[in-house]
Design an enzyme around this catalytic site. Structure first.
Site, PDB file in Angstrom:
ATOM      1  N   GLU A 295       3.861  17.610  -2.859  1.00 59.08           N
ATOM      2  CA  GLU A 295       3.461  16.597  -3.745  1.00 59.08           C
ATOM      3  C   GLU A 295       2.057  16.628  -2.385  1.00 59.08           C
ATOM      4  O   GLU A 295       2.428  17.670  -1.243  1.00 59.08           O
ATOM      5  CB  GLU A 295       4.687  15.246  -2.949  1.00 59.08           C
ATOM      6  CG  GLU A 295       6.005  15.059  -3.694  1.00 59.08           C
ATOM      7  CD  GLU A 295       6.182  13.520  -3.305  1.00 59.08           C
ATOM      8  OE1 GLU A 295       6.293  13.052  -4.596  1.00 59.08           O
ATOM      9  OE2 GLU A 295       6.615  13.467  -2.706  1.00 59.08           O
TER      10      GLU A 295
ATOM     11  N   ARG B 249       1.750  16.803 -10.166  1.00 61.90           N
ATOM     12  CA  ARG B 249       1.159  15.449  -9.717  1.00 61.90           C
ATOM     13  C   ARG B 249      -0.125  16.419  -9.199  1.00 61.90           C
ATOM     14  O   ARG B 249       0.425  17.079  -7.767  1.00 61.90           O
ATOM     15  CB  ARG B 249       2.255  14.463  -9.648  1.00 61.90           C
ATOM     16  CG  ARG B 249       2.868  14.963  -8.308  1.00 61.90           C
ATOM     17  CD  ARG B 249       3.811  12.833  -8.092  1.00 61.90           C
ATOM     18  NE  ARG B 249       4.783  13.473  -7.980  1.00 61.90           N
ATOM     19  CZ  ARG B 249       5.982  13.540  -7.693  1.00 61.90           C
ATOM     20  NH1 ARG B 249       6.078  14.052  -9.433  1.00 61.90           N
ATOM     21  NH2 ARG B 249       7.277  13.671  -7.467  1.00 61.90           N
ATOM     22  N   ASP B 250      -0.984  15.028  -8.607  1.00 64.69           N
ATOM     23  CA  ASP B 250      -1.687  15.124  -7.008  1.00 64.69           C
ATOM     24  C   ASP B 250      -2.686  15.699  -7.004  1.00 64.69           C
ATOM     25  O   ASP B 250      -2.588  17.166  -5.996  1.00 64.69           O
ATOM     26  CB  ASP B 250      -0.785  15.152  -6.030  1.00 64.69           C
ATOM     27  CG  ASP B 250      -0.145  14.108  -6.118  1.00 64.69           C
ATOM     28  OD1 ASP B 250       0.115  13.323  -6.821  1.00 64.69           O
ATOM     29  OD2 ASP B 250       1.317  14.119  -5.345  1.00 64.69           O
TER      30      ASP B 250
ATOM     31  N   TRP C  42      -1.994   7.239 -10.426  1.00 66.45           N
ATOM     32  CA  TRP C  42      -1.880   7.316  -9.341  1.00 66.45           C
ATOM     33  C   TRP C  42      -2.773   9.148  -8.035  1.00 66.45           C
ATOM     34  O   TRP C  42      -3.127   8.206  -8.769  1.00 66.45           O
ATOM     35  CB  TRP C  42      -0.109   8.339  -9.435  1.00 66.45           C
ATOM     36  CG  TRP C  42       0.504   6.646 -10.067  1.00 66.45           C
ATOM     37  CD1 TRP C  42       1.084   6.905 -11.267  1.00 66.45           C
ATOM     38  CD2 TRP C  42       2.141   6.503  -8.862  1.00 66.45           C
ATOM     39  NE1 TRP C  42       1.643   5.966 -11.204  1.00 66.45           N
ATOM     40  CE2 TRP C  42       2.376   5.860  -9.987  1.00 66.45           C
ATOM     41  CE3 TRP C  42       2.836   7.095  -7.939  1.00 66.45           C
ATOM     42  CZ2 TRP C  42       3.810   5.406  -9.911  1.00 66.45           C
ATOM     43  CZ3 TRP C  42       4.126   6.626  -7.888  1.00 66.45           C
ATOM     44  CH2 TRP C  42       4.283   5.549  -8.534  1.00 66.45           C
ATOM     45  N   SER C  43      -1.723   9.487  -7.810  1.00 71.93           N
ATOM     46  CA  SER C  43      -2.927   9.904  -6.647  1.00 71.93           C
ATOM     47  C   SER C  43      -3.998  11.168  -7.010  1.00 71.93           C
ATOM     48  O   SER C  43      -3.371  11.479  -8.005  1.00 71.93           O
ATOM     49  CB  SER C  43      -1.928  10.321  -5.187  1.00 71.93           C
ATOM     50  OG  SER C  43      -0.767   9.839  -5.265  1.00 71.93           O
TER      51      SER C  43
ATOM     52  N   MET D 149       0.840  -1.011  -0.230  1.00 72.22           N
ATOM     53  CA  MET D 149      -0.198  -0.085   0.050  1.00 72.22           C
ATOM     54  C   MET D 149       0.966   1.345  -0.265  1.00 72.22           C
ATOM     55  O   MET D 149       1.117   1.582   0.910  1.00 72.22           O
ATOM     56  CB  MET D 149      -1.359  -0.130   1.392  1.00 72.22           C
ATOM     57  CG  MET D 149      -1.471   1.325   1.449  1.00 72.22           C
ATOM     58  SD  MET D 149      -2.523   0.879   2.563  1.00 72.22           S
ATOM     59  CE  MET D 149      -4.127   2.287   2.221  1.00 72.22           C
ATOM     60  N   ASN D 150       1.004   1.910  -1.296  1.00 75.65           N
ATOM     61  CA  ASN D 150       1.783   3.505  -1.163  1.00 75.65           C
ATOM     62  C   ASN D 150       3.192   2.816  -1.218  1.00 75.65           C
ATOM     63  O   ASN D 150       3.461   2.320  -0.699  1.00 75.65           O
ATOM     64  CB  ASN D 150       1.245   3.861  -0.257  1.00 75.65           C
ATOM     65  CG  ASN D 150       1.504   5.488  -0.692  1.00 75.65           C
ATOM     66  OD1 ASN D 150       1.210   5.697  -1.974  1.00 75.65           O
ATOM     67  ND2 ASN D 150       1.377   6.366   0.250  1.00 75.65           N
ATOM     68  N   ASP D 151       3.864   4.337  -1.545  1.00 73.43           N
ATOM     69  CA  ASP D 151       5.770   4.371  -0.838  1.00 73.43           C
ATOM     70  C   ASP D 151       5.501   5.785  -0.791  1.00 73.43           C
ATOM     71  O   ASP D 151       4.738   7.122  -0.822  1.00 73.43           O
ATOM     72  CB  ASP D 151       6.415   3.564  -2.369  1.00 73.43           C
ATOM     73  CG  ASP D 151       6.380   4.139  -3.891  1.00 73.43           C
ATOM     74  OD1 ASP D 151       6.559   4.168  -4.860  1.00 73.43           O
ATOM     75  OD2 ASP D 151       5.643   5.588  -4.086  1.00 73.43           O
TER      76      ASP D 151
END
Length: 487
Positions: A237, A182-183, A118-119, A54-56
């Site tokens: 991020e 991103r995000d 991704w996010s 779960m995730n990094d």
């Protein structure tokens, strides 16, 4: 008089009170027998998938937490096959404690996300229509922003999602590095009816939240200026931007903006989650912080331990804002493979603005208390009688984490250390010390809180960082309280 108080809670905790006259009151809720049957190191307080990864460290935990038709949803990075990156998974809950794990909501299968989904964040349209904005990595290895919509709005579990065929709907232009883009945040509406969203980036040595506007949530225009930027940080991020009430502990919807609210801008960088509080002017799309990122040695963080890539959501059911964050642990890849899982989420916390208007207050959500029948939940408070005995703080002690590293729990001071030794072995060779010290700073008192993990495990590969923070507490008029949730 110096006293040392030792108090055992099974093998859970030891109360320490070295060098201080202290009265400790406590409430203990525990039943640790169920722990023996659990998979090694798995927790009960924290959300985590049944197994695997779960995730990094590079990505945001969720495509979004949200509340929809009586059900709480979490979308998160997950690999159903191994302890490495994979899909965006989906779990649901009625109470934020007990979770049902559904099939993955999305997986990389289009040109615009073929190298990864991704996010991102969930936004709920008027009429209770949820959509997801998320970052995809396309075939050129560029980060782009994509849209997905729920296929069946009558399904409270929202088990099926459809990617918008015109994705990507936002791409890096105007010199934006396609590897630093991103995000997307949860979107909000301005007084002109347009939607706004910000995306984390880094350009010309400045971390920033790039602002976009849209009338229809499909066609987006990059605003001429970022919502905010800073030359003292790296890449931003997982940004988050949301209002907080000046007059209440209740949460408010992301589109709320009037004189009764301030706005919080959060960014993840330097392996921590930092936030600032300020004023948002929607007519100019300008954000003016009360103090900026990295302006001083007392920067505001959500957490001073392992906590990153966090996301808040407005809980319309109970009018509160809930904060989640990713805990990346510290085991080696070999250990992760042996135990069969990696990564978990923080305990969900309610967040609101302090009465001072300068920082946030956090507290575990009320529902967590239902776990007191089978987990350790320890509350301790301390009172003091001779504060004038506190040693003077050295002006050079501006870094609380460094100060905690130098003055570990084993080093006695005038007022402290006092606190808990959590998960202490009988011989105390293995322990995690959570403790306080009080210093005199020219007629006012400084409270230091530390989490000393130097003896938390006898495994040499485990991260044993010591964390610390100065607390906004006046021990002359307030008790120093500590609540520890174990497992």
């Amino acid at each position: 008089m110096e006293i040392s108080v030792i108090w055992f809670v099974g093998l859970c905790s030891v109360l320490i009170g070295n060098g201080v006259e202290v009265e400790a009151s406590h409430h203990i809720y525990r039943n640790l027998h169920s722990l023996q049957s659990k998979q090694l190191y798995r927790t009960s307080y924290h959300f985590q998938p049944p197994k695997n990864w779960m995730n990094d460290i590079l990505i945001h935990v969720f495509a979004g937490p949200m509340y929809y038709k009586g059900v709480y949803h979490l979308f998160y990075q997950y690999n159903p096959y191994a302890a490495v990156f994979g899909y965006i998974a989906h779990s649901v809950s009625a109470d934020l404690v007990n979770w049902v794990h559904l099939d993955p909501a999305m997986y990389p299968n289009e040109a615009y996300d073929i190298l990864g989904c991704w996010s991102g964040s969930v936004t709920i349209f008027p009429g209770n229509k949820p959509v997801i904005l998320y970052t995809g990595i396309d075939a050129k290895n560029h980060e782009v922003q994509n849209l997905a919509v729920a296929k069946n709005l009558s399904d409270p579990l929202l088990r099926e999602w459809v990617k918008w065929p015109q994705s990507p709907i936002m791409t890096p232009i105007n010199g934006i590095d396609p590897n630093n883009y991103r995000d997307p945040t949860t979107a909000w509406q301005g007084p002109d009816g347009k939607w706004r969203v910000v995306i984390g980036s880094h350009r010309k040595h400045r971390g920033m939240a790039i602002l976009y506007q849209s009338k229809d949530f499909v066609h987006w225009t990059q605003y001429q200026h970022p919502l905010h930027s800073s030359g003292k940080t790296g890449m931003w991020e997982c940004p988050d931007f949301f209002p907080v009430s000046l007059n209440s502990t209740n949460g408010v919807d992301n589109s709320m903006n009037n004189p009764s609210v301030k706005h919080v801008l959060k960014a993840s960088f330097n392996s921590h989650d930092y936030y600032i509080v300020g004023t948002y002017m929607p007519n100019k799309d300008k954000y003016i912080p009360d103090s900026d990122f990295m302006d001083n040695d007392l920067d505001l963080r959500y957490d001073y331990g392992k906590f990153y890539a966090s996301k808040t959501s407005f809980d319309s059911k109970k009018n509160r804002r809930i904060l989640w964050g990713w805990i990346n642990e510290s085991h080696s890849v070999t250990d992760d493979n042996n135990k069969g899982w990696s990564g978990l989420q923080s305990i969900p916390r309610s967040v609101w603005l302090a009465r001072s208007g300068m920082q946030l207050v956090q507290w575990p959500i009320k529902e967590i208390e239902t776990l007191r029948v089978n987990q350790a939940d320890v509350e301790v408070s301390f009172e003091f009688q001779k504060l004038e005995d506190a040693e003077f703080i050295d002006p050079s002690w501006v870094d609380p984490q460094l100060l905690c590293s130098k003055r570990r729990a084993s080093i006695r001071g005038t007022l402290g250390p006092f606190g808990l030794l959590v998960l202490a072995s009988k011989d105390l060779k293995e322990q995690t010390a959570i403790f306080f010290r009080i210093f005199n700073n020219h007629n006012r008192y400084v409270v230091l809180m530390c989490s000393d993990q130097s003896r938390s495990s006898q495994c040499q590969e485990v991260d044993k960082t010591t964390y610390g923070a100065f607390l906004d507490v006046d021990p002359r008029h307030e008790k120093i309280s500590l609540r520890s949730l174990v497992f």
